[in-house]
Design a protein around this motif. Structure first.
Motif, PDB file in Angstrom:
ATOM      1  N   TRP A 286     -11.723  -6.546   2.212  1.00 39.43           N
ATOM      2  CA  TRP A 286      -9.586  -6.025   2.095  1.00 39.43           C
ATOM      3  C   TRP A 286     -10.050  -4.431   2.221  1.00 39.43           C
ATOM      4  O   TRP A 286     -10.194  -3.635   1.969  1.00 39.43           O
TER       5      TRP A 286
ATOM      6  N   ARG B 231      -3.151 -11.864   3.978  1.00 37.39           N
ATOM      7  CA  ARG B 231      -2.781 -11.595   2.835  1.00 37.39           C
ATOM      8  C   ARG B 231      -3.528 -10.599   2.344  1.00 37.39           C
ATOM      9  O   ARG B 231      -3.779  -9.376   2.566  1.00 37.39           O
ATOM     10  N   PHE B 232      -2.458  -9.978   0.880  1.00 27.83           N
ATOM     11  CA  PHE B 232      -2.711  -8.731   0.115  1.00 27.83           C
ATOM     12  C   PHE B 232      -3.304  -9.198  -0.912  1.00 27.83           C
ATOM     13  O   PHE B 232      -2.814 -10.228  -2.326  1.00 27.83           O
ATOM     14  N   ASN B 233      -3.866  -8.320  -1.706  1.00 28.58           N
ATOM     15  CA  ASN B 233      -4.480  -8.321  -2.626  1.00 28.58           C
ATOM     16  C   ASN B 233      -5.043  -6.589  -3.630  1.00 28.58           C
ATOM     17  O   ASN B 233      -5.045  -6.581  -3.065  1.00 28.58           O
TER      18      ASN B 233
ATOM     19  N   ASP C 128      -5.351  -1.568  -3.302  1.00 26.46           N
ATOM     20  CA  ASP C 128      -4.503  -2.233  -3.046  1.00 26.46           C
ATOM     21  C   ASP C 128      -4.720  -3.011  -1.598  1.00 26.46           C
ATOM     22  O   ASP C 128      -5.441  -1.821  -0.852  1.00 26.46           O
TER      23      ASP C 128
ATOM     24  N   TYR D   7      -5.859  -5.281   2.269  1.00 25.90           N
ATOM     25  CA  TYR D   7      -5.171  -6.874   3.187  1.00 25.90           C
ATOM     26  C   TYR D   7      -6.504  -7.572   3.719  1.00 25.90           C
ATOM     27  O   TYR D   7      -6.956  -6.420   4.154  1.00 25.90           O
TER      28      TYR D   7
END
Ligand SMILES: Nc1ncnc2c1ncn2[C@@H]1O[C@H](COP(=O)(O)OP(=O)(O)O)[C@@H](O)[C@H]1O
Ligand SMILES: [Mg+2]
Length: 285
Positions: free
Chosen positions: A31, A62-64, A69, A71
């Protein structure tokens, strides 16, 4: 699902910058932190946030939020990058519709110099570990196994087509980018959906093509009635990413499995008999 062509056309250059940055950074992160993305793109936080929200909405990113934070690029975004490149190179000028969907790919038709097929390799879409893979697909390290494996798979398939065409009846390889292969569009049906008039002739032709591939040093390794198309009564062998070299330690077993799949199919559906030993001898010369 592959991203629609009009979204690609409306892709803003900042959005493309972000996709490219994510592609690069995903060699290091599963991420990518927002901070890293800011450094990599040199865009302001508000610009990035706005662009990211659009990319997320289109299913490209997609974001997590946990534990920070982050991506990640997903297949939709990777598809877009490949299509953008193929369009820029002039390999394709118009993108078409879904024509095939397999275990490990989706295939679309498109327009290039003529009608073409674009195969998007999808290795490890759901559960990476459950997918049957060659060990060499597995990166020693890296955070994005699906991306690397899908790209390797496409490169491997393209290489096979390059080696085999035109001696063996396979689609003409046209171009390759990231996890995609562009090849000639075959106008035909999968063998499993055909009702052949002369099944014996088609079986002979398949074995003849396997022999030519073997002579070129390749064994298909995933051969079945699903991976043979019939175009104007002639067979075209597709779906080559899993090929092995004829010098592979298990080459004999793998080849015999391919041949058995075909012989069993022709026996069950058409009652065509072909001696197994003769078939193997025919292919290995
Ligand atoms: N060059 C092509 N021309 C026409 N249809 C194709 C072509 N390549 C693939 N297809 C279609 O897409 C399907 C999936 O492609 P395939 O290469 O077999 O991938 P998978 O590994 O997912 O099975 C095929 O069964 C076939 O129907
Ligand atoms: Mg297939």
């Amino acid at each position: 699902m592959v991203v629609a062509a009009d979204q690609i056309r409306s892709l803003n250059r900042y959005e493309k910058t972000i996709l490219l940055a994510l592609e690069r950074e995903m060699k290091r992160y599963s991420w990518v932190p927002l901070e890293q993305l800011k450094v990599a793109t040199k865009l302001s936080e508000s610009e990035i946030n706005y662009r990211l929200s659009r990319l997320i909405g289109w299913g490209m990113v997609r974001f997590n939020p946990v534990p920070y934070d982050g991506y990640a690029l997903v297949f939709g975004g990777y598809d877009t990058l490949a299509l953008t490149t193929l369009t820029r190179k002039g390999t394709i000028s118009a993108f078409g519709t879904l024509i095939g969907e397999g275990k490990e790919s989706v295939v679309y038709d498109a327009l290039g110099l003529g009608p073409v097929a674009i195969k998007f390799h999808r290795i490890g879409q759901r559960s990476f570990n459950s997918v049957r893979l060659n060990r060499e697909y597995m990166p020693g390290e890296g955070h994005c196994p699906w991306l690397i494996a899908s790209k390797k798979s496409a490169e491997r398939e393209y290489l096979a087509l390059k080696i085999l065409h035109p001696a063996v009846s396979v689609p003409l390889p046209i171009d390759q980018n990231r996890h995609t292969v562009v090849m000639s569009l075959i106008n035909g049906q999968n063998l499993n959906r055909c009702r052949l008039d002369e099944p014996g002739d088609v079986l002979d032709e398949i074995l003849d093509n396997l022999q030519k591939a073997f002579g070129a040093g390749l064994i298909h390794a995933d051969l079945s009635e699903y991976n043979i198309l019939i175009e104007d009564g002639k067979c075209v062998i597709i779906d080559w990413p899993q090929w092995v070299e004829t010098t592979h330690p298990n080459a004999q077993t793998i080849l015999e499995r391919d041949i058995d799949n075909i012989l069993v199919y022709f026996w069950r559906k058409y009652r065509v008999t072909y001696d197994r030993t003769d078939a193997i001898r025919c292919v290995t010369g």
